[in-house]
Design a protein around this motif. Sequence first.
Motif, PDB file in Angstrom:
ATOM      1  N   ARG A  31       0.829  -1.199   0.000  1.00 43.98           N
ATOM      2  CA  ARG A  31       0.000   0.000   0.000  1.00 43.98           C
ATOM      3  C   ARG A  31       0.868   1.256   0.000  1.00 43.98           C
ATOM      4  NH1 ARG A  31      -4.348  -0.367   4.766  1.00 43.98           N
ATOM      5  NH2 ARG A  31      -2.439  -0.610   5.986  1.00 43.98           N
ATOM      6  N   VAL A  32       0.273   2.344  -0.479  1.00 40.47           N
ATOM      7  CA  VAL A  32       0.886   3.670  -0.393  1.00 40.47           C
ATOM      8  C   VAL A  32      -0.074   4.565   0.372  1.00 40.47           C
ATOM      9  CG1 VAL A  32       1.735   5.670  -1.657  1.00 40.47           C
ATOM     10  CG2 VAL A  32       2.141   3.368  -2.558  1.00 40.47           C
ATOM     11  N   ILE A  33       0.398   5.120   1.481  1.00 41.38           N
ATOM     12  CA  ILE A  33      -0.439   5.968   2.335  1.00 41.38           C
ATOM     13  C   ILE A  33       0.088   7.397   2.272  1.00 41.38           C
ATOM     14  CG2 ILE A  33      -1.338   6.322   4.652  1.00 41.38           C
ATOM     15  CD1 ILE A  33       0.259   3.022   3.994  1.00 41.38           C
ATOM     16  N   VAL A  34      -0.785   8.336   1.964  1.00 38.86           N
ATOM     17  CA  VAL A  34      -0.415   9.749   1.913  1.00 38.86           C
ATOM     18  C   VAL A  34      -1.159  10.465   3.037  1.00 38.86           C
ATOM     19  CG1 VAL A  34      -0.412  11.857   0.544  1.00 38.86           C
ATOM     20  CG2 VAL A  34      -0.038   9.641  -0.568  1.00 38.86           C
ATOM     21  N   LEU A  35      -0.395  11.133   3.903  1.00 40.80           N
ATOM     22  CA  LEU A  35      -0.986  11.798   5.065  1.00 40.80           C
ATOM     23  C   LEU A  35      -0.537  13.250   5.104  1.00 40.80           C
ATOM     24  CD1 LEU A  35       0.589   8.899   6.164  1.00 40.80           C
ATOM     25  CD2 LEU A  35      -1.156   9.230   7.911  1.00 40.80           C
ATOM     26  N   PRO A  36      -1.452  14.213   4.938  1.00 43.94           N
ATOM     27  CA  PRO A  36      -1.097  15.610   5.211  1.00 43.94           C
ATOM     28  C   PRO A  36      -0.653  15.738   6.672  1.00 43.94           C
ATOM     29  CG  PRO A  36      -3.213  15.454   4.077  1.00 43.94           C
ATOM     30  CD  PRO A  36      -2.845  14.073   4.486  1.00 43.94           C
ATOM     31  N   TRP A  37       0.280  16.613   6.933  1.00 45.42           N
ATOM     32  CA  TRP A  37       0.800  16.725   8.305  1.00 45.42           C
ATOM     33  C   TRP A  37      -0.299  17.063   9.302  1.00 45.42           C
ATOM     34  CZ3 TRP A  37       4.992  14.443   9.365  1.00 45.42           C
ATOM     35  CH2 TRP A  37       6.079  14.411   8.492  1.00 45.42           C
ATOM     36  N   ALA A  38      -1.311  17.791   8.873  1.00 47.94           N
ATOM     37  CA  ALA A  38      -2.403  18.145   9.781  1.00 47.94           C
ATOM     38  C   ALA A  38      -3.194  16.923  10.221  1.00 47.94           C
ATOM     39  CB  ALA A  38      -3.337  19.159   9.120  1.00 47.94           C
ATOM     40  N   GLU A  39      -3.113  15.808   9.466  1.00 49.23           N
ATOM     41  CA  GLU A  39      -3.840  14.590   9.813  1.00 49.23           C
ATOM     42  C   GLU A  39      -3.019  13.644  10.687  1.00 49.23           C
ATOM     43  OE1 GLU A  39      -6.952  13.909   9.138  1.00 49.23           O
ATOM     44  OE2 GLU A  39      -7.296  15.762   8.026  1.00 49.23           O
ATOM     45  N   VAL A  40      -1.752  13.970  10.902  1.00 45.99           N
ATOM     46  CA  VAL A  40      -0.881  13.103  11.702  1.00 45.99           C
ATOM     47  C   VAL A  40      -0.956  13.525  13.163  1.00 45.99           C
ATOM     48  CG1 VAL A  40       1.489  12.328  12.070  1.00 45.99           C
ATOM     49  CG2 VAL A  40       0.661  12.719   9.744  1.00 45.99           C
ATOM     50  N   ALA A  41      -1.278  12.567  14.023  1.00 42.94           N
ATOM     51  CA  ALA A  41      -1.346  12.856  15.461  1.00 42.94           C
ATOM     52  C   ALA A  41       0.014  12.695  16.118  1.00 42.94           C
ATOM     53  CB  ALA A  41      -2.373  11.940  16.135  1.00 42.94           C
ATOM     54  N   THR A  42       0.695  11.580  15.836  1.00 45.32           N
ATOM     55  CA  THR A  42       1.984  11.325  16.470  1.00 45.32           C
ATOM     56  C   THR A  42       2.681  10.187  15.759  1.00 45.32           C
ATOM     57  OG1 THR A  42       3.086  10.864  18.589  1.00 45.32           O
ATOM     58  CG2 THR A  42       1.068   9.648  18.118  1.00 45.32           C
ATOM     59  N   PHE A  43       3.929   9.979  16.131  1.00 45.56           N
ATOM     60  CA  PHE A  43       4.692   8.813  15.701  1.00 45.56           C
ATOM     61  C   PHE A  43       4.951   7.951  16.930  1.00 45.56           C
ATOM     62  CE2 PHE A  43       5.679  11.892  12.407  1.00 45.56           C
ATOM     63  CZ  PHE A  43       5.584  11.128  11.251  1.00 45.56           C
ATOM     64  N   ARG A  44       4.783   6.649  16.770  1.00 51.54           N
ATOM     65  CA  ARG A  44       4.905   5.731  17.906  1.00 51.54           C
ATOM     66  C   ARG A  44       5.994   4.708  17.617  1.00 51.54           C
ATOM     67  NH1 ARG A  44      -0.663   3.185  19.322  1.00 51.54           N
ATOM     68  NH2 ARG A  44      -1.039   5.413  19.748  1.00 51.54           N
ATOM     69  N   SER A  45       6.844   4.478  18.605  1.00 44.29           N
ATOM     70  CA  SER A  45       7.930   3.510  18.471  1.00 44.29           C
ATOM     71  C   SER A  45       7.864   2.515  19.608  1.00 44.29           C
ATOM     72  CB  SER A  45       9.292   4.211  18.473  1.00 44.29           C
ATOM     73  OG  SER A  45       9.416   5.098  17.389  1.00 44.29           O
ATOM     74  N   ALA A  46       7.732   1.240  19.277  1.00 45.63           N
ATOM     75  CA  ALA A  46       7.788   0.165  20.267  1.00 45.63           C
ATOM     76  C   ALA A  46       8.569  -0.969  19.626  1.00 45.63           C
ATOM     77  CB  ALA A  46       6.389  -0.267  20.688  1.00 45.63           C
ATOM     78  N   TYR A  47       7.882  -2.047  19.259  1.00 49.90           N
ATOM     79  CA  TYR A  47       8.532  -3.109  18.502  1.00 49.90           C
ATOM     80  C   TYR A  47       8.468  -2.847  17.006  1.00 49.90           C
ATOM     81  CZ  TYR A  47       8.680  -5.643  22.891  1.00 49.90           C
ATOM     82  OH  TYR A  47       8.942  -6.002  24.183  1.00 49.90           O
TER      83      TYR A  47
END
Length: 234
Positions: A92-108
């Motif tokens: 898949r290719v996902i395009v997200l305007p920055w205004a639609e991004v809540a956060t970035f999450r890092s775990a596993y």
Amino acid sequence: MTTPEPQSPSPQSPEPVSRDRAYRSPAGIAGGVLVLALALWLGIDALVVGEEDTRWKALAALLFLVPLVAAYTVRPAVFAGDDRLRVRNPFRVIVLPWAEVATFRSAYSNEVVTESGEKYQLWAIPVSLRGRKRAARQEDRRAAGGGGRRRGGVLGGYGQFGGRGGGAGSAAAEAEGPVRAETDKVMDELRELLETRRDAEASKGGGVTVRWAYEIVVPVAVGAVALAVLLGVG
């Protein structure tokens, strides 16, 4: 891990066009190229010297394996521009305007989370637990006064001039901040870019779009069906 991706300049605007930051996994690409080379070598050999039944099976196997391996190794990439984030995952290719991004999450795994709660994995930026442990060990050595590993230094890059203890080397290491794994540094860059661009007017246009990579899905599906039929027939 970061390379600039030029955008097409507009002939009407003399202003310089900003470049997307492109993130890929060098280890994934290298491994994928090796696997693809091996698969092509074996497949072409079977097509040339094999019997008719073997040739059809080899062709179906190549049609199934080559795009599948490329999808998981060479294809994944993350492109961060001024107005949007484009995530190219295996299928898949996902395009997200920055205004639609809540956060970035890092775990596993590293993920981008939208304002609506949707999560998308960043295949091009895999979490390296080994890299985190190595960075933690370097940070412990630096905190103990032994100096940290610095890229570009002589004698293996340990501290300034490869030395130990205090002085200018320790001051420079303190200014650099804590030692981080490479993929964690990339995620920090994306978070900084998000904070900088999320309120920009140009980042508010449109919503999140998801497109299936049919150029990968179709040949994989056709190859899988053909291989299953040929193996079933015997």
